[in-house]
Write an enzyme that holds these catalytic residues in place. Sequence first.
Site, PDB file in Angstrom:
ATOM      1  N   ARG A 380     -45.725  14.805  13.276  1.00  0.00           N
ATOM      2  CA  ARG A 380     -45.636  15.984  14.143  1.00  0.00           C
ATOM      3  C   ARG A 380     -44.654  16.953  13.500  1.00  0.00           C
ATOM      4  O   ARG A 380     -43.551  16.562  13.116  1.00  0.00           O
ATOM      5  CB  ARG A 380     -45.151  15.626  15.553  1.00  0.00           C
ATOM      6  N   HIS A 440     -47.343   6.566  10.604  1.00  0.00           N
ATOM      7  CA  HIS A 440     -46.267   6.947  11.509  1.00  0.00           C
ATOM      8  C   HIS A 440     -44.902   6.912  10.810  1.00  0.00           C
ATOM      9  O   HIS A 440     -43.888   7.294  11.395  1.00  0.00           O
ATOM     10  CB  HIS A 440     -46.276   5.996  12.723  1.00  0.00           C
ATOM     11  N   TYR A 473     -34.311  15.358  20.719  1.00  0.00           N
ATOM     12  CA  TYR A 473     -34.438  13.903  20.607  1.00  0.00           C
ATOM     13  C   TYR A 473     -33.289  13.353  19.778  1.00  0.00           C
ATOM     14  O   TYR A 473     -32.857  13.981  18.810  1.00  0.00           O
ATOM     15  CB  TYR A 473     -35.743  13.508  19.907  1.00  0.00           C
TER      16      TYR A 473
END
Length: 688
Positions: A380, A440, A473
Amino acid sequence: MTDDIDLKRPDLYINRELSLLEFNGRVLAQALDARLPLLERLRFLCIFSTNLDEFFEIRVARLQELQALGSAQAGPDQLGPTELLAAIGARVHEQVDIQYRILNDTLLPALAEQGIRFVARAEWTPAQATWVQEFFEHELAPMLSPLGLDPAHPFPKVLNKSLNFIVALSGTDAFGRRSGNAVVQAPRSLPRIIPLPHTEAGQHQFVFLSSVIHAHVGQLFPGMQVKGCYQFRVTRNSDLFVDEEEVDDLLRAVEGELQSRRYGDAVRLEVADTCPQTMTDYLLAQVGLEPIDLFRVNGPVNLNRLLAVCDLPDRSDLRFAPFTPGLPVPLGRGGNIFAAIAKGDVLLHHPFESFLPVVEFVQQAASDPDVLAIKQTLYRTGEASVIVDALVAAARAGKEVTVVVELRARFDEEANIALANRLQEAGAHVVYGVVGYKTHAKMSLVVRREGRGLRHYAHLGTGNYHLRTARLYTDYGLFTCDKAITGDIVRVFLQLTSLGSVGALERLLESPFTLHEAMLAKIEREAQHAAAGRPARLVIKLNALVEPRIIQALYAAAQAGVDIELLVRGMCAVRPGVPGVSERIRVRSIIGRFLEHTRVFYFHNDGAPEVYCGSADWAERNFFRRVEVAFPISDATLRQRVIDELALYQADTAQAWELQTDGSYRRLEAGDTPPVSAQQALMERLAD
């Protein structure tokens, strides 16, 4: 270890879907926390809505599919889809009722006291009513396409999560037709919250789009009488399906599936609580849902759009105080980042420390004439990414740029397709990982000519290369030029871009190959230390812990005498405090200003501690269906720093919730001592 304990017993596991709802309940509780600034409480209310949308789009949708297929089992807890859907329905109905009570009884009155008002139709002044009417006629009506329902105009398949109105009509139209109902669909381009003009400085007045349409919907049906107008919203299955055995071109396959996401099978119907039963029954029949899938709400059917109010530029007094992230001394400001990394590993803890060095790492690599190649994974990034800009610049400058773009990053597929095309057009080598395994891992590798040889510099992280989430985050990022680690990264990229087997990695742990077995072995090693009478302890911090074999290993280690501290923000299937099984296991969840996203694995190892950070949670998908990387923190000073920061979270009494044996969470209280906030302590310790 107790021999008569069957570690596969269903009652030793908490259902993951219900655990996820418990997490969302903790998010919702933040909206009631009077210690938080008012607009931040509203933000948490909106985050609850966003989380719940995704929960239905993915998890409830999958359970409904299992139910339709007649599957009898949903997970290790042995709850079947029908039983689980009933439990979910009961819990979500309770949470949604609480959500709207918080909105109507607590937040809206508090906002009004602060000069931020949502004006109901009954409260419009004559001047406001006139303005609203003109706004409807000039700005809204040309955008609306009312649809009368009859044999020639069947009920439309409304867009996923869009705002719609079911309108009850009487009378006869120009063609002599008598139609009982019509549907008005509000385009997504229309604002859901409309500011009213002529308010005083520091004061804000809004009307909901739904109120404006309600007030003037009759103008869309001239000559007819409106008997009722009720907003509704349909949530649809948004999980993409790509047949991995048949796919020839992954990019085109994902592109083809994106359109279907907007019109997948319905999984939830939300309606205004004023909607008559006959009308809700009609809507349920039209979208193919059951009464358990119906949610009546006392307010707008989509509270997500209230997020726009949370960021009012002139009301910073109602938000968290701003802070400036820190910058580690070794990196300095604007210096040569490769020279700094060459002196030793550098660890960043975002957002307490700036993400800017990660950006500069790629930017300097793009402009440095000695850099020959850049390799990068992207999961992302956001739509406007300066990191992607730097990779494009590097490719155009003739450097060898290889980017592994994960097209199937959920809800970011469209953005990732666009950036993949942009990178290819610039001359970068773009690959989409391995079919069947999401990439990922978070890695960036730079190959630089220094003297007569080549040197590798790397960044490894627990979070995405995304500037916005790096401010929201918590994540760790490691810069290193360690030959063993960078050599492993070279091999991982080779796996992702070519064919064949590259052999074992030296320092990194990788899914789907070594990570699962390595973690099991390290847990077992702690159990052996405990059995031998040596101190044994492990502290794990991650977002989800649901993989059955890992949980069994934790139970076995606890029975052997290992003290286990689990900091799990979201789903956790471990059941702590079970006599004879998990009395030494403690599970806590931190819900605060920043979303806890770090994955850290600390093993005491009889005084020779090991600390790993990585991209993977402890779930089946992360261990077996994704390419993930966990990396060691080898530098003793940095390793101790991570251990100390874990201790801050373990001591938190301001934002911590403790998991109980029955699967519920209890908020920890500080008692007579001042509350301890790990996030606040890190802001004070690391921020500028």
